[in-house]
Enzyme design. Structure first.
Site, PDB file in Angstrom:
ATOM      1  CB  VAL A  75      -1.086  -0.025   1.168  1.00 53.33           C
ATOM      2  CG1 VAL A  75      -1.685   1.409   1.392  1.00 53.33           C
ATOM      3  CG2 VAL A  75      -1.861  -1.127   1.248  1.00 53.33           C
ATOM      4  CB  ALA A 120       4.729   2.577   1.203  1.00 56.07           C
ATOM      5  CE  LYS A 121       4.966  -1.532   8.210  1.00 54.16           C
ATOM      6  NZ  LYS A 121       6.010  -0.686   9.076  1.00 54.16           N
ATOM      7  N   GLY A 122       4.016  -2.865   3.304  1.00 52.54           N
ATOM      8  CA  GLY A 122       3.870  -3.912   2.725  1.00 52.54           C
ATOM      9  C   GLY A 122       3.981  -5.270   3.510  1.00 52.54           C
TER      10      GLY A 122
END
Ligand code: NAD
Length: 433
Positions: A75, A120-122
């Protein structure tokens, strides 16, 4: 776990409602910051919608020959001030709403410490503790292949998070570089030194905590010299913070890990404790100290309490009994929203995680800068620049708390300062149509 990270809203206000969906808590934080900043809720609407949300399927062959399909996410919350920045999490609880919340949280953190990144992050829903190194490598490479077009040094730069480490980042860097056809270390941070990692990265979060603790004590008219410090958790963050705080003149009077705690009213010899932990695997049983439980440790009188273990450690069950003069959040989300309200009511200042543990993301930023230069700084230079960034960020937080009349409610001040910066940058850029 995880959940807790975003379940906390700004404290000291009409308490945030608790939601099943962690991103709903982020939406509430945004509305709260809008009230503090005196903005119309419509002006902050844009922050409630991540720029991009991607879900991928990751089929891999397990060691037993069976094919299993994992689900991965990435995201991009906001990129107004720079490319996305945020970790990759491997954990059974990973889901889209959690990744969205964590991505938004990265936006606030990067804005607060004023590095040129968005949030962001995943993550991948998996249990890395039950997977072999080969399975983890195949999972990582296929995940990177699936999000290959979306990451990159000018787009979105991953880093380690829960369940991933420098080894995994090396695989991310290699997969991306092989597909590009040239070496691209700047695609990811938290890499091994030999592959373009930064000196000073390993101790950066602990060093940031030292700087923030010193600044917060100064701000409150107190001194680090001789301050009695209690540290929960003796992993990367807790042990580096304890070592550096002791070297700077504080007295580390109690330390704990998952097996239990130890206390010594005259101050623990942290250098010796590090060697002891290396040999025995725990702080428990360190000579010339008294044993104590984690609950006793959290509630003992001290000048600074530094939770550096897990989320939710300071909660409704113990917030009334905390006897610290200041709490500096080393872990992510160590204080629940209920505990936050109790602490604000009791006048115990809390330096929130997005400020206190930001040393890691600051040096990640330096790693990215060095990778893009292809020129690497000596550790002294990294540390001097970290000091400058963290002092500047704490100062912005202090000024924000005064400007918004928030007293010692530093958590709300941190969210407000961060969102104000992002919204101002958005206004300057305008809306592309
Ligand atoms: P780590 O795994 O190296 O260390 C965790 C420590 O906590 C260990 O000593 C463990 O024994 C202890 N612990 C676990 N459960 C405990 C319990 N119930 N009571 C007391 N101690 C317990 O992890 P870390 O990298 O030091 O991260 C700690 C926290 O800081 C996490 O919340 C992490 O998200 C956050 N954080 C880490 C970094 C970083 O750069 N490593 C950056 C920002 C935030």
């Amino acid at each position: 776990m995880i959940y807790q990270l975003a379940r906390r809203g700004p404290a000291g206000r009409p308490g945030p409602e608790r939601h099943e969906n962690p991103f709903d808590d982020v939406v509430e934080q945004i509305d709260q910051a809008a009230r503090v900043l005196g903005l119309d809720p419509r002006e902050v609407e844009v922050l409630k919608h991540p720029r991009r949300q991607v879900i991928v399927s990751i089929p891999i062959v397990m060691d037993d020959g069976q094919t299993r399909i994992f689900t991965g996410y990435r995201v991009l919350h906001d990129t107004t001030r720079g490319p996305g920045k945020g970790g990759i999490r491997y954990h059974p609880g990973v889901n889209l709403d959690e990744v969205k919340a964590l991505a938004a949280w990265m936006s606030w953190k990067c804005a607060l410490v004023d590095v040129a990144f968005g949030g962001a992050k995943g993550g991948v829903t998996c249990d890395p503790g039950t997977m072999s190194e080969g399975e983890l490598e195949r999972l990582t490479r296929r995940y990177v292949a699936e999000i290959f077009d979306l990451i990159g040094p000018t787009l979105d730069i991953p880093a380690p998070d829960v369940g991933t480490d420098a080894r995994v980042m090396a695989w991310v860097m290699d997969t991306y570089s092989m597909k590009k056809g040239y070496v691209e270390p700047g695609v990811v941070t938290g890499k091994p030194l030999l592959l373009g990692g930064s000196r000073g990265r390993e101790a950066a979060t602990g060093r940031g905590l030292l700087i923030v603790t010193r600044e917060a004590l100064r701000h409150l008219g107190r001194s680090l010299n001789g301050a009695r410090v209690v540290v929960q958790g003796f992993g990367n963050v807790g042990s580096n913070a304890a070592r550096l705080l002791a070297a700077a003149g504080a007295q580390v009077v109690a330390v704990s890990d998952v097996r239990g705690g130890i206390s010594c009213p005259d101050g623990v010899d942290v250098a010796r404790l590090l060697r002891f932990r290396q040999e025995t695997g725990s702080v428990v049983g360190f000579p010339r100290t008294e044993p104590l439980t984690n609950d006793e440790l959290l509630t003992m009188p001290c000048d600074v309490l530094l939770p550096a273990a897990l989320e939710g450690q300071i909660n409704e069950g113990n917030a009334d009994r905390i006897r610290a003069g200041l709490i500096v959040e080393g872990a992510n989300g160590p204080t629940t929203s209920e505990a936050d309200e109790i602490l604000v009511r009791r006048g115990i200042p809390v330096v929130p995680d997005i400020m206190a543990n930001a040393g890691g993301v600051v040096v990640s930023y330096f790693e990215w800068v060095q990778d893009r230069y292809g020129y690497f700084w000596p550790e002294d230079e990294v540390n001097a620049r970290l000091e400058e960034k963290m002092v500047g960020a704490y100062d912005a937080l202090r000024v924000g708390a005064e400007r918004f009349n928030l007293g010692n409610d530093f958590r709300t001040a941190a969210y407000a300062v961060a969102m104000e910066r992002i919204l101002e940058a958005r206004r300057l850029r305008g809306l592309y149509a």
